[in-house]
Design an enzyme around this catalytic site. Sequence first.
Site, PDB file in Angstrom:
ATOM      1  N   ASP A   1      11.513  -1.403  40.626  1.00 24.71           N
ATOM      2  CA  ASP A   1       9.790  -1.857  40.132  1.00 24.71           C
ATOM      3  C   ASP A   1      10.447  -3.583  39.729  1.00 24.71           C
ATOM      4  O   ASP A   1       9.599  -4.229  39.747  1.00 24.71           O
ATOM      5  CB  ASP A   1       9.717  -1.031  38.276  1.00 24.71           C
ATOM      6  CG  ASP A   1       8.749  -1.864  37.822  1.00 24.71           C
ATOM      7  OD1 ASP A   1       7.483  -1.700  38.866  1.00 24.71           O
ATOM      8  OD2 ASP A   1       8.114  -1.974  36.797  1.00 24.71           O
TER       9      ASP A   1
ATOM     10  N   SER B   1       1.953  -2.462  36.888  1.00 31.82           N
ATOM     11  CA  SER B   1       2.212  -0.827  37.690  1.00 31.82           C
ATOM     12  C   SER B   1       1.112   0.003  36.415  1.00 31.82           C
ATOM     13  O   SER B   1       1.207   0.039  35.453  1.00 31.82           O
ATOM     14  CB  SER B   1       3.876  -0.463  36.868  1.00 31.82           C
ATOM     15  OG  SER B   1       4.501  -1.933  37.911  1.00 31.82           O
TER      16      SER B   1
ATOM     17  N   GLN C   1       4.409   2.889  45.072  1.00 28.96           N
ATOM     18  CA  GLN C   1       4.140   2.264  43.336  1.00 28.96           C
ATOM     19  C   GLN C   1       2.927   1.711  44.032  1.00 28.96           C
ATOM     20  O   GLN C   1       2.141   1.689  44.891  1.00 28.96           O
ATOM     21  CB  GLN C   1       4.808   1.621  42.898  1.00 28.96           C
ATOM     22  CG  GLN C   1       4.378   1.140  41.295  1.00 28.96           C
ATOM     23  CD  GLN C   1       5.205  -0.026  41.593  1.00 28.96           C
ATOM     24  OE1 GLN C   1       5.673  -1.129  41.592  1.00 28.96           O
ATOM     25  NE2 GLN C   1       6.529   0.162  40.005  1.00 28.96           N
TER      26      GLN C   1
END
Length: 289
Positions: A207, A231, A281
């Site tokens: 991430d 996110s 993502q």
Amino acid sequence: MTNPAERLVDLLDLEQIEVNIFRGHSPDESLQRVFGGQVAGQALVAAGRTTDGGRPVHSLHAYFLRPGIPGVPIVYQVERVRDGRSFTTRRVTAVQAGRTIFNLTASFHLPEPESIEHQLPPRLDFPGPDGLPPVAQEIKEHLGALPESLDRMARRMAFDIRYVDRLRWTRKEVEDAEPRSAVWMRAVAPLGDDPLVHTCALTYASDMTLLDAVRIPVEPLWGPRGFDMASLDHAMWFHRPFRADEWFLYDQESPIATGGRGLARGRIYDREGRLLVSVVQEGLFRRLP
């Protein structure tokens, strides 16, 4: 504890407070929200702690529902959805201050004999990490010295990050850039020999830079941000065993950004070019006033 890698292992070492319930601490840092990779990594630890350990995780799917509050503990509640002959499924809910902030479903698979075996080669023949500067050094060379906030971040960063392409520093440099980014990464010190720790540490790292690919055609990565980023969801598929304290290449691209959301895809390879992990993502991007 001064080693950032040791701090990461400690961060991932959850306290079990009841059957299927774990508590993770959250560093009290000067951030707007808890780092999403931390929550995903801790949630995966909680899921893994309820399995017998003989089945590595092969996939996870997660949603970031609310921003976490730095410095406030996070409770992870695990639902044992299924324990089959080959697959184990766990659902994890992360709760902070009485509110659900994150959901994760993880699947674990008992290793089986190979049946089908193939892999597309990496997109490009990337240079190795040894001749590339750590990102903190590259920033320092450009600015002359690290700003205090970046210096603090660099000293506590658990991963050595090295961009394959030199960083762009002006809007003119990013005008014709493709929405792609690639970095070499590894933990700054050994993480021990527990495979679950390595899987969760890489989940944490996944991430850190993935949404770079969305920003690259718009603004310099390490300059002032023109967007608030968050996110939204995160998915990973783990194909082969790996160690997060050995160099891995994170090749990232953004096929589309529209409607305030940007999609990013990542492929993680070892130094021999073997695909280890696939990542997808989506992030929210809102222009700052």
